[in-house]
Write a protein that holds these residues in place. Structure first.
Motif, PDB file in Angstrom:
ATOM      1  N   ALA A 175       2.826 -52.962  12.208  1.00 20.77           N
ATOM      2  CA  ALA A 175       3.932 -52.149  11.678  1.00 20.77           C
ATOM      3  C   ALA A 175       4.023 -52.289  10.164  1.00 20.77           C
ATOM      4  O   ALA A 175       4.232 -51.301   9.447  1.00 20.77           O
ATOM      5  CB  ALA A 175       5.248 -52.566  12.342  1.00 20.77           C
ATOM      6  N   LYS A 176       3.830 -53.518   9.683  1.00 20.60           N
ATOM      7  CA  LYS A 176       3.879 -53.760   8.236  1.00 20.60           C
ATOM      8  C   LYS A 176       2.729 -53.030   7.536  1.00 20.60           C
ATOM      9  O   LYS A 176       2.919 -52.438   6.477  1.00 20.60           O
ATOM     10  CB  LYS A 176       3.801 -55.257   7.967  1.00 20.60           C
ATOM     11  CG  LYS A 176       4.250 -55.652   6.577  1.00 20.60           C
ATOM     12  CD  LYS A 176       4.161 -57.148   6.377  1.00 20.60           C
ATOM     13  CE  LYS A 176       5.494 -57.783   6.675  1.00 20.60           C
ATOM     14  NZ  LYS A 176       5.525 -59.205   6.276  1.00 20.60           N
ATOM     15  N   ASP A 177       1.531 -53.053   8.142  1.00 18.16           N
ATOM     16  CA  ASP A 177       0.368 -52.334   7.581  1.00 18.16           C
ATOM     17  C   ASP A 177       0.636 -50.833   7.529  1.00 18.16           C
ATOM     18  O   ASP A 177       0.294 -50.175   6.549  1.00 18.16           O
ATOM     19  CB  ASP A 177      -0.898 -52.611   8.397  1.00 18.16           C
ATOM     20  CG  ASP A 177      -1.447 -54.010   8.167  1.00 18.16           C
ATOM     21  OD1 ASP A 177      -0.982 -54.690   7.231  1.00 18.16           O
ATOM     22  OD2 ASP A 177      -2.348 -54.409   8.943  1.00 18.16           O
ATOM     23  N   GLU A 178       1.236 -50.299   8.581  1.00 19.78           N
ATOM     24  CA  GLU A 178       1.540 -48.861   8.614  1.00 19.78           C
ATOM     25  C   GLU A 178       2.575 -48.505   7.566  1.00 19.78           C
ATOM     26  O   GLU A 178       2.492 -47.430   6.946  1.00 19.78           O
ATOM     27  CB  GLU A 178       2.017 -48.464  10.015  1.00 19.78           C
ATOM     28  CG  GLU A 178       0.892 -48.453  11.038  1.00 19.78           C
ATOM     29  CD  GLU A 178       1.375 -48.191  12.455  1.00 19.78           C
ATOM     30  OE1 GLU A 178       2.532 -47.748  12.627  1.00 19.78           O
ATOM     31  OE2 GLU A 178       0.578 -48.437  13.379  1.00 19.78           O
ATOM     32  N   GLU A 179       3.553 -49.378   7.327  1.00 19.76           N
ATOM     33  CA  GLU A 179       4.552 -49.139   6.276  1.00 19.76           C
ATOM     34  C   GLU A 179       3.876 -49.059   4.914  1.00 19.76           C
ATOM     35  O   GLU A 179       4.187 -48.199   4.106  1.00 19.76           O
ATOM     36  CB  GLU A 179       5.593 -50.259   6.258  1.00 19.76           C
ATOM     37  CG  GLU A 179       6.647 -50.173   7.316  1.00 19.76           C
ATOM     38  CD  GLU A 179       7.623 -51.343   7.231  1.00 19.76           C
ATOM     39  OE1 GLU A 179       7.779 -51.932   6.135  1.00 19.76           O
ATOM     40  OE2 GLU A 179       8.226 -51.648   8.267  1.00 19.76           O
ATOM     41  N   ARG A 180       2.943 -49.991   4.664  1.00 19.55           N
ATOM     42  CA  ARG A 180       2.244 -49.997   3.378  1.00 19.55           C
ATOM     43  C   ARG A 180       1.426 -48.724   3.193  1.00 19.55           C
ATOM     44  O   ARG A 180       1.389 -48.151   2.113  1.00 19.55           O
ATOM     45  CB  ARG A 180       1.310 -51.210   3.287  1.00 19.55           C
ATOM     46  CG  ARG A 180       2.027 -52.480   2.955  1.00 19.55           C
ATOM     47  CD  ARG A 180       1.030 -53.583   2.573  1.00 19.55           C
ATOM     48  NE  ARG A 180       1.620 -54.856   2.893  1.00 19.55           N
ATOM     49  CZ  ARG A 180       1.180 -55.712   3.800  1.00 19.55           C
ATOM     50  NH1 ARG A 180       0.087 -55.453   4.470  1.00 19.55           N
ATOM     51  NH2 ARG A 180       1.795 -56.833   4.034  1.00 19.55           N
ATOM     52  N   LYS A 181       0.768 -48.280   4.254  1.00 20.06           N
ATOM     53  CA  LYS A 181      -0.029 -47.051   4.165  1.00 20.06           C
ATOM     54  C   LYS A 181       0.850 -45.830   3.934  1.00 20.06           C
ATOM     55  O   LYS A 181       0.478 -44.927   3.205  1.00 20.06           O
ATOM     56  CB  LYS A 181      -0.846 -46.856   5.454  1.00 20.06           C
ATOM     57  CG  LYS A 181      -2.003 -47.798   5.580  1.00 20.06           C
ATOM     58  CD  LYS A 181      -2.747 -47.608   6.888  1.00 20.06           C
ATOM     59  CE  LYS A 181      -3.827 -48.667   7.049  1.00 20.06           C
ATOM     60  NZ  LYS A 181      -4.463 -48.595   8.356  1.00 20.06           N
TER      61      LYS A 181
END
Length: 123
Positions: free
Chosen positions: A114-120
């Motif tokens: 979820a954190k990776d998707e937020e950054r993207k």
């Protein structure tokens, strides 16, 4: 003759001891190489989570019998396995604790994703 017998036993014990130590070193090196390879195959955050929780993502998926990181499926399987391994119904506390650790590891992986998707999404 007793002297020769004692020498034979001593030499035999030394040979077996050396062979055991060599096998132990080889097993340790193989274990370390496997752990390093596992660490390289995972993203850095995922590898860190595996070390902290003490269970790999793959092992956690096997324990909870999930092939994808579907939160509903994870929760359903966790609830079932936790319940059937409850000590009050004749289950195993050890297995129940493995189920809990697996759930923690999968929850952490979901959080990382979820954190990776937020950054993207921000870029």
């Amino acid at each position: 003759q007793a002297k020769y017998l004692a020498q034979i036993i001593l030499v035999g014990a030394q040979v077996v001891g050396r062979a055991f130590m060599r096998a132990l070193r080889q097993e340790f090196a193989a274990s370390r190489a496997a752990a390093d390879a596992r660490g390289r195959s995972e993203r850095p955050q995922s590898a860190a989570a595996s070390r902290i929780i003490g269970i790999s993502l793959q092992e956690a998926q096997q324990i909870l019998n999930v092939s994808t990181l579907n939160p509903e499926e994870i929760q359903k399987n966790y609830d079932h396995l936790f319940k059937v391994n409850d000590k009050s119904v004749g289950g195993s506390f050890y297995l129940q604790s493995k189920v809990v650790r697996a759930k923690e590891r999968l929850d952490e992986e979901l959080r990382i994703q979820a954190k990776d998707e937020e950054r993207k999404a921000e870029t």
